[in-house]
Design a protein around this motif. Structure first.
Motif, short mmCIF file in Angstrom:
data_model
loop_
_atom_site.label_atom_id
_atom_site.label_comp_id
_atom_site.label_asym_id
_atom_site.label_seq_id
_atom_site.Cartn_x
_atom_site.Cartn_y
_atom_site.Cartn_z
N VAL A 144 7.75 -35.40 -39.79
CA VAL A 144 9.19 -35.42 -39.57
C VAL A 144 9.61 -34.24 -38.71
CG1 VAL A 144 9.68 -36.61 -41.74
CG2 VAL A 144 9.66 -34.12 -41.69
N ALA A 145 10.74 -34.40 -38.03
CA ALA A 145 11.29 -33.32 -37.21
C ALA A 145 12.81 -33.29 -37.35
CB ALA A 145 10.91 -33.50 -35.75
N ASP A 146 13.34 -32.08 -37.44
CA ASP A 146 14.79 -31.86 -37.50
C ASP A 146 15.21 -31.23 -36.18
OD1 ASP A 146 16.76 -29.33 -39.26
OD2 ASP A 146 17.36 -30.96 -37.92
N THR A 147 15.95 -31.98 -35.38
CA THR A 147 16.39 -31.46 -34.07
C THR A 147 17.88 -31.22 -34.01
OG1 THR A 147 16.77 -33.64 -33.07
CG2 THR A 147 14.53 -32.75 -32.94
N PHE A 148 18.59 -31.39 -35.12
CA PHE A 148 20.03 -31.20 -35.11
C PHE A 148 20.53 -30.26 -36.19
CE2 PHE A 148 21.67 -33.70 -38.78
CZ PHE A 148 20.48 -34.24 -39.23
N TYR A 149 19.63 -29.66 -36.94
CA TYR A 149 19.94 -28.70 -38.00
C TYR A 149 21.00 -29.25 -38.92
CZ TYR A 149 20.06 -24.23 -40.34
OH TYR A 149 19.95 -23.25 -41.28
N GLY A 150 20.63 -30.26 -39.69
CA GLY A 150 21.55 -30.96 -40.56
C GLY A 150 22.11 -30.12 -41.68
N GLN A 152 17.68 -34.81 -43.68
CA GLN A 152 17.59 -33.60 -42.87
C GLN A 152 16.87 -33.85 -41.55
OE1 GLN A 152 18.97 -30.68 -43.46
NE2 GLN A 152 17.95 -29.42 -41.93
N TYR A 153 16.11 -34.94 -41.48
CA TYR A 153 15.19 -35.15 -40.37
C TYR A 153 15.58 -36.38 -39.57
CZ TYR A 153 12.91 -31.83 -43.31
OH TYR A 153 12.66 -30.73 -44.08
N ASP A 154 15.71 -36.20 -38.26
CA ASP A 154 16.16 -37.31 -37.43
C ASP A 154 15.03 -38.03 -36.71
OD1 ASP A 154 17.35 -35.39 -34.54
OD2 ASP A 154 15.98 -34.80 -36.15
N TYR A 155 13.83 -37.48 -36.77
CA TYR A 155 12.69 -38.19 -36.18
C TYR A 155 11.55 -38.28 -37.19
CZ TYR A 155 14.98 -37.85 -31.69
OH TYR A 155 15.88 -37.98 -30.67
N TRP A 156 10.93 -39.47 -37.21
CA TRP A 156 9.84 -39.75 -38.15
C TRP A 156 8.68 -40.38 -37.39
CZ3 TRP A 156 10.13 -39.41 -43.69
CH2 TRP A 156 11.34 -38.88 -44.15
N GLY A 157 7.47 -40.02 -37.82
CA GLY A 157 6.30 -40.69 -37.28
C GLY A 157 6.06 -42.02 -37.96
N GLN A 158 5.03 -42.72 -37.50
CA GLN A 158 4.71 -44.04 -38.05
C GLN A 158 3.97 -43.95 -39.38
OE1 GLN A 158 5.61 -47.18 -36.81
NE2 GLN A 158 6.98 -45.85 -35.65
N GLY A 159 3.39 -42.80 -39.65
CA GLY A 159 2.67 -42.61 -40.91
C GLY A 159 1.17 -42.72 -40.73
N THR A 160 0.45 -41.95 -41.54
CA THR A 160 -1.01 -42.01 -41.55
C THR A 160 -1.47 -42.06 -43.01
OG1 THR A 160 -3.04 -40.94 -40.76
CG2 THR A 160 -1.28 -39.47 -41.46
N GLN A 161 -2.43 -42.94 -43.27
CA GLN A 161 -2.88 -43.17 -44.65
C GLN A 161 -3.87 -42.10 -45.08
OE1 GLN A 161 -2.05 -45.79 -46.93
NE2 GLN A 161 -3.17 -44.47 -48.35
N VAL A 162 -3.63 -41.56 -46.26
CA VAL A 162 -4.56 -40.65 -46.92
C VAL A 162 -4.95 -41.28 -48.25
CG1 VAL A 162 -4.85 -38.40 -48.03
CG2 VAL A 162 -3.68 -38.57 -45.82
N THR A 163 -6.23 -41.49 -48.45
CA THR A 163 -6.73 -42.08 -49.69
C THR A 163 -7.74 -41.15 -50.32
OG1 THR A 163 -6.43 -44.32 -48.80
CG2 THR A 163 -7.85 -44.09 -50.72
N VAL A 164 -7.50 -40.80 -51.58
CA VAL A 164 -8.39 -39.92 -52.31
C VAL A 164 -9.02 -40.73 -53.44
CG1 VAL A 164 -8.65 -37.74 -53.54
CG2 VAL A 164 -6.86 -37.99 -51.79
N ARG A 174 -7.16 -32.58 -42.77
CA ARG A 174 -6.14 -31.89 -41.98
C ARG A 174 -5.37 -32.94 -41.17
NH1 ARG A 174 -5.52 -26.54 -40.57
NH2 ARG A 174 -4.25 -26.10 -38.71
N LEU A 175 -4.07 -32.99 -41.40
CA LEU A 175 -3.20 -33.89 -40.65
C LEU A 175 -2.60 -33.14 -39.47
CD1 LEU A 175 -1.28 -35.74 -43.51
CD2 LEU A 175 -3.49 -36.29 -42.48
N HIS A 176 -2.44 -33.86 -38.36
CA HIS A 176 -1.89 -33.28 -37.14
C HIS A 176 -0.78 -34.18 -36.62
CE1 HIS A 176 -1.86 -31.00 -33.41
NE2 HIS A 176 -1.90 -32.14 -32.73
N CYS A 177 0.27 -33.56 -36.10
CA CYS A 177 1.38 -34.32 -35.55
C CYS A 177 1.87 -33.63 -34.28
CB CYS A 177 2.52 -34.41 -36.56
SG CYS A 177 4.04 -35.17 -35.92
N GLU A 178 2.05 -34.43 -33.23
CA GLU A 178 2.55 -33.90 -31.97
C GLU A 178 3.81 -34.67 -31.57
OE1 GLU A 178 -0.15 -34.15 -28.72
OE2 GLU A 178 1.22 -33.21 -27.30
N ALA A 179 4.82 -33.94 -31.14
CA ALA A 179 6.04 -34.56 -30.62
C ALA A 179 5.85 -34.80 -29.13
CB ALA A 179 7.25 -33.67 -30.85
#
Length: 126
Positions: free
Chosen positions: A97-103, A112-124, A19-24
């Motif tokens: 990602v987050a869209d705060t300007f409704y592109g 479509q998205y103006d904010y991006w996180g740094q990324g989190t690695q998922v390895t299967v 489960r991935l979680h993201c907070e602005a």
């Protein structure tokens, strides 16, 4: 300034779940939609899932439909991605990602998205 902070990545065996979680984090933040993209080594960044602020409208890539579920809490400015039945082809860096300007309204596009996180690695892998 808005910062998207991701957590929850890691190593999991095929068939497992994460489960991935993201907070602005921001003094003020209003989003129209939030979601996830991913990028595997040597491949282009691709759309995974998105959800609107109300939590009613969702979109998924065909490759994850039925296995991944996206959810949001607009009071906490968070978005989660529940990933079940993970497969080796799901291995990637996952970006919030987050869209705060409704592109343009094309939720599948990175533009479509103006904010991006740094990324989190998922390895299967077994």
């Amino acid at each position: 300034q808005v910062q998207l902070v991701e957590s929850g990545g890691g190593l999991v065996q095929p068939g497992g779940s994460l489960r991935l979680h993201c907070e602005a984090v921001a003094r003020t933040f209003y989003y129209y939609s939030m979601g996830w993209f991913r990028q595997a080594p040597g491949k282009e960044r691709e759309f995974v899932a998105t959800i609107d602020r109300s939590g009613i409208t969702t979109h998924y890539a065909d490759s994850v439909k039925g296995r991944f579920t996206v959810s949001t809490d607009n009071a906490k400015n968070t978005v989660d991605l529940q990933m079940n039945d993970l497969q080796p082809e799901d291995t990637a860096v996952y970006y919030c990602v987050a869209d705060t300007f409704y592109g343009s309204g094309n939720v599948y596009s990175t533009y479509q998205y103006d904010y991006w996180g740094q990324g989190t690695q998922v390895t299967v892998s077994s």
